[in-house]
Design a protein around this motif. Structure first.
Motif, short mmCIF file in Angstrom:
data_model
loop_
_atom_site.label_atom_id
_atom_site.label_comp_id
_atom_site.label_asym_id
_atom_site.label_seq_id
_atom_site.Cartn_x
_atom_site.Cartn_y
_atom_site.Cartn_z
N GLY A 275 48.99 35.19 41.72
CA GLY A 275 49.37 34.81 43.07
C GLY A 275 50.29 35.82 43.71
O GLY A 275 50.13 36.22 44.86
N ASP A 276 51.28 36.30 42.93
CA ASP A 276 52.18 37.33 43.43
C ASP A 276 51.43 38.63 43.69
O ASP A 276 51.70 39.35 44.67
N SER A 277 50.48 38.94 42.80
CA SER A 277 49.72 40.17 42.97
C SER A 277 48.90 40.13 44.24
O SER A 277 48.82 41.13 44.97
N ILE A 278 48.28 39.01 44.52
CA ILE A 278 47.46 38.90 45.73
C ILE A 278 48.32 39.02 46.98
O ILE A 278 47.94 39.69 47.95
N ALA A 279 49.50 38.41 46.97
CA ALA A 279 50.38 38.50 48.13
C ALA A 279 50.79 39.95 48.39
O ALA A 279 50.76 40.43 49.53
N GLY A 280 51.19 40.64 47.31
CA GLY A 280 51.57 42.03 47.49
C GLY A 280 50.40 42.91 47.90
O GLY A 280 50.53 43.79 48.73
N LEU B 293 40.84 38.36 45.04
CA LEU B 293 40.56 37.04 45.61
C LEU B 293 39.37 36.39 44.90
O LEU B 293 39.38 35.18 44.61
N HIS B 294 38.36 37.19 44.61
CA HIS B 294 37.19 36.66 43.92
C HIS B 294 37.57 36.12 42.55
O HIS B 294 37.16 35.01 42.15
N ARG B 295 38.39 36.89 41.83
CA ARG B 295 38.75 36.45 40.47
C ARG B 295 39.69 35.26 40.48
O ARG B 295 39.81 34.56 39.49
N ALA B 296 40.37 35.04 41.63
CA ALA B 296 41.21 33.86 41.76
C ALA B 296 40.41 32.66 42.29
O ALA B 296 41.00 31.62 42.59
N HIS C 243 34.60 40.45 35.38
CA HIS C 243 36.01 40.78 35.15
C HIS C 243 36.15 42.16 34.54
O HIS C 243 37.01 42.42 33.73
N GLY C 244 35.27 43.09 34.95
CA GLY C 244 35.39 44.46 34.47
C GLY C 244 36.51 45.19 35.16
O GLY C 244 37.42 44.61 35.72
N SER C 245 36.40 46.50 35.12
CA SER C 245 37.45 47.33 35.69
C SER C 245 37.49 47.20 37.19
O SER C 245 36.46 47.01 37.85
N ALA C 246 38.67 47.33 37.76
CA ALA C 246 38.83 47.40 39.20
C ALA C 246 38.32 48.74 39.70
O ALA C 246 38.12 49.66 38.92
#
Length: 809
Positions: A194-199, A221-224, A267-270
């Motif tokens: 959640g913190d990661s998405i906000a940042g 967002l997709h993975r959340a 859920h592979g690499s970004a």
């Protein structure tokens, strides 16, 4: 180790990822003025490689170096050597800042510079991530980003600093992208998702034209489990790229969208570094592929242009800010126009033309108004801004940046104020400066808004407050002439000429009252030196006393009382000057007080060096600092001058801060310098010190008039004025006999110069004054050679014949 963290070992450390600073152990090192710090930055970023003097000149001034650029650079090098190696003995070779190959090199270990540590950690993180160690890469990137303390090389002038600022900014943004890539890849193991998405959402909003942050946000967002929001990010990015660049997303971002749409994103690499077209220089909203964005400000640091298509498109209505808490307001924050504004015809026309240019400009129009405190910069800017309101129908923003105060306004606080005026609800304002600046620029996109930033301290304070798109305009007032805002139109606001000052005086006191005493009105504005604040204060005081005459006000403006008289209510000339003086470092402050002791109409750097007892180059650096601070005026090539009122203020400060012996020594050095450099310089100096032309009052007209008045009915009052004059020229000030003898010598130089040219006017007043001095009952001195020489000149002999006879014992 962070650049500013304690180091008890006494090692020398440097910071360039923010304001340029240095420490010896945990003790800060005062690195001097901005240009001197810029020289240090060039040497640091060359990592021990030699830098030639021409390279340093180009780094500071590019194609427009000042006449003595090489000498100035060498002065900076000399000072830096003393600062970096304070224990080095005279004539001992330096161990850190060394001469090498016709230039200079700074030999410090790589770990002493924060930028070197940043780049090393960034390279390590890339190697670790390439080897599959995302957690290790994450830690390295966090450590690298922790080194940054704001805008790289903040406040440094010069093209080299700008190029390096852009490069380091791009590295900083790339490191942020890679850090978020690690976070998404680790799937919440590094920090809560959640913190990661906000940042990440704030980061993507700050860089809407960089595709990689958008792709990372979509994947996070997709993975959340927020599929709809992820697809909405793609749709918004498509609209932005089409509206701003007239293009479509790149293949990597399209592929990311298709995977999300088809539900095949696992859920592979970004996305890896370099994904998408947005990995070039960072851009703010609607700036096209413009220059890099400063970390900590989010502001384009280069000129910025945008694509050709941006300028061909007609302007669109403002974006709907409903997401920020309400309908779009039209701010109207300008303080009221000055009702009795007068003069400044050329400056008003010039600035009006500049603001009209916002219509077809390729970037926001910026104009800076600089000048002495009290010269009317704010009044001029407000008058022009009100006149141009119709050209900026989406509103006008205003902020007093309090640049001359002890606590200048924080750019982030000003942005919070502006965002509220633009309709952003308090709870929707981001926390960081960079995020605030990005949102601010986004809200100004496609709107025509005029921003007035009053009383700015420096460019670093102003840059986050500049719009990012064409159509907007900014007026900035400041006492400093070195704001270094790219593409800014620089306007020097000078004191008023006599006609303008009389017009202002009449506007305040009333035309009929001003016309009743025309000569006294001219004397009053002359005593005010044409400074609008001083003229206004004197006029307001007169207007509040209907029974007082203008001539009476003039008599109150004697040199000793002038600064005390020029105050009314919360307005005071001395307080205005003091604000600028108190912002000086100790060295320039001492120079400000000392250089005023000469009383010269103008002076060169050699005369300044004599008074300051230093080298020509160091004296030039000191006077240029005072010019940049708006306390001294450049008056042609290698000529400087004080405004009369500023000179009075400086001498008053000297009486409180410097001993009589120090002041007398400075004057003696100037006398000696004048003698060594020929009759012309000596004559000019003697004429200044020994005349009362600045006052315009008293018995010192032509010699005959002076003598007649000194013996007339008003002899006693004339004597009082004469004593004031003697004090002004150095008599009665406790000067020692050597100084008085030096003054005799200068009178001699004055007469010799006048005789050679057949012009005796400049020596008339010294002749009359010296006769009065010799005839005083308390005088025990025999006439000096200068007086006897005056007596031999035909026009003056009759006035000095009696004075040059030896007194009876």
């Amino acid at each position: 180790m962070r650049a500013g963290s304690p180091d008890r070992a006494g090692r020398l450390r440097f910071q360039v990822l923010g304001p340029v600073r240095a420490w010896t152990g945990d003790r800060p090192v005062d690195l001097g003025p901005p240009q001197q710090r810029a020289v240090l930055a060039v040497l640091l970023l060359h990592a021990g490689r030699p830098v030639s003097v021409p390279q340093l000149v180009d780094a500071l001034w590019d194609e427009w170096p000042p006449p003595r650029a090489v000498g100035t650079v060498r002065t900076y090098i000399s000072r830096l050597r003393g600062l970096l190696e304070p224990d080095r003995l005279p004539r001992q070779d330096g161990q850190l800042l060394v001469s090498s190959g016709g230039g200079y090199a700074l030999r410090v270990p790589g770990e002493a510079l924060d930028a070197a540590g940043f780049e090393e950690r960034l390279g390590t993180a890339r190697r670790l991530r390439g080897a599959g160690d995302a957690a290790g890469a994450y830690e390295q990137l966090r450590g690298a980003l922790a080194l940054a303390e704001g805008v790289p090389l903040a406040g440094l002038p010069g093209p080299y600093a700008q190029r390096q600022r852009d490069r380091l900014t791009e590295l900083h943004i790339t490191a942020q992208e890679e850090l978020f890539g690690c976070v998404v890849e680790l799937g919440g193991h590094a920090e809560p998702m959640g913190d990661s998405i906000a940042g990440l959402r704030a980061f993507a909003a700050e860089h809407p034209l960089r595709e990689r942050p958008q792709a990372l946000l979509m994947l996070a967002l997709h993975r959340a489990g927020r599929q709809a929001e992820a697809l909405a990010v793609y749709a918004a990015t498509c609209r932005t790229l089409d509206a701003e660049l007239g293009t479509e997303p790149g293949p990597e971002l399209r592929a990311q969208y298709e995977e999300l749409r088809d539900g095949s994103a696992g859920h592979g690499s970004a996305p890896a570094a370099g994904a998408g077209r947005g990995t070039g220089p960072a851009t703010g909203p609607a700036t096209g592929t413009g220059p890099a964005t400063d970390p900590g400000s989010g502001l384009a640091t280069g000129p910025g242009s945008g694509s050709a298509r941006d300028h061909a498109r007609p302007s669109r209505p403002a974006r709907d800010p409903a997401d920020f808490g309400g309908p779009s307001p039209v701010p109207a924050q300008l303080p009221s126009d000055i009702a009795d504004f007068t003069g400044r015809t050329k400056a008003v026309a010039h600035l009006a033309t500049t603001l009209r240019g916002a219509d077809g400009a390729r970037a926001p129009v910026v104009a800076t108004l600089s000048g002495l405190g009290g010269v009317g910069k704010t009044a001029l800017a407000l008058h022009v801004a009100h006149s141009a309101r119709a050209r900026f129908p989406d509103g006008q923003l205003y902020a007093d940046l309090q640049g001359t105060g002890r606590a200048p306004a924080d750019s982030g606080a000003v942005l919070t104020h502006f965002l509220g005026a633009l309709g952003v609800a308090e709870g929707a304002v981001p926390d960081g400066l960079a995020q605030k600046a990005a949102l601010y620029r986004s809200l100004l996109a496609d709107r025509r808004i005029l921003v007035l930033l009053d009383n700015a301290r420096d460019g670093a304070q102003v840059r986050p407050l500049l719009p990012g798109v064409p159509g907007c305009a900014v007026l900035v007032t400041s006492r400093t002439r070195t704001l270094a805002l790219p593409g800014a139109d620089q306007v020097d606001v000078e004191v008023m000429d006599e006609a303008e000052a009389l017009e202002l005086f009449g506007a305040v006191v009333g035309a009929e009252r001003a016309a009743a005493e025309p000569e006294a009105a001219r004397q009053l504005v002359a005593a005010c030196g044409g400074l609008p604040l001083a003229v206004r204060i004197a006029a307001v005081r007169l207007a509040s006393r209907p029974g007082r005459t203008t001539a009476g006000m003039v008599s109150r403006l004697s040199e000793e009382r002038r600064l005390d008289e020029l105050r009314v209510g919360d307005l005071a000339v001395e307080a205005t000057f003091r604000a600028g003086y108190e912002a000086l470092d100790p060295g320039p402050a001492h120079a400000f007080r000392t250089l005023a002791l000469g009383g010269l109409p103008t002076f060169c750097r050699a005369a300044a060096a004599a008074m300051l007892d230093t080298t020509d180059d160091e004296a030039e650096a000191a006077v240029e600092t005072l010019v940049d601070a708006g306390l001294l005026e450049a008056h042609g090539d290698d000529r400087y001058r004080y405004h009369d009122l500023v000179g009075l203020f400086a001498r008053r400060l000297g009486e409180h801060h410097d001993s009589p012996e120090e002041r007398a020594a400075a004057q003696r050095r100037l006398f000696d310098h004048a003698q060594r450099h020929g009759d012309d310089v000596a004559a000019a100096h003697a004429q200044r010190l020994l005349s009362d032309s600045r006052q315009g009052t008293g018995p010192y007209g032509p010699a005959e008039t002076a003598l007649r008045e000194s013996r007339g009915p008003d002899h006693a009052s004339s004597m009082d004025v004469d004593k004031d004059k003697d004090k002004d020229m150095g008599m009665g000030m406790g000067m020692d006999s050597d100084l008085v003898s030096a003054m005799d010598a200068h009178e001699l130089a004055l007469v010799r110069a006048a005789s050679a040219r057949g012009r005796y006017g400049p020596a008339r007043r010294p002749a009359a004054r010296r006769r009065w001095f010799l005839e005083r009952p308390d005088n025990v001195r025999r006439p000096g050679d200068g007086v006897r020489c005056l007596g031999r000149v035909p026009p003056f002999g009759r006035h000095l014949r009696g004075a040059t006879r030896p007194k009876e014992p």
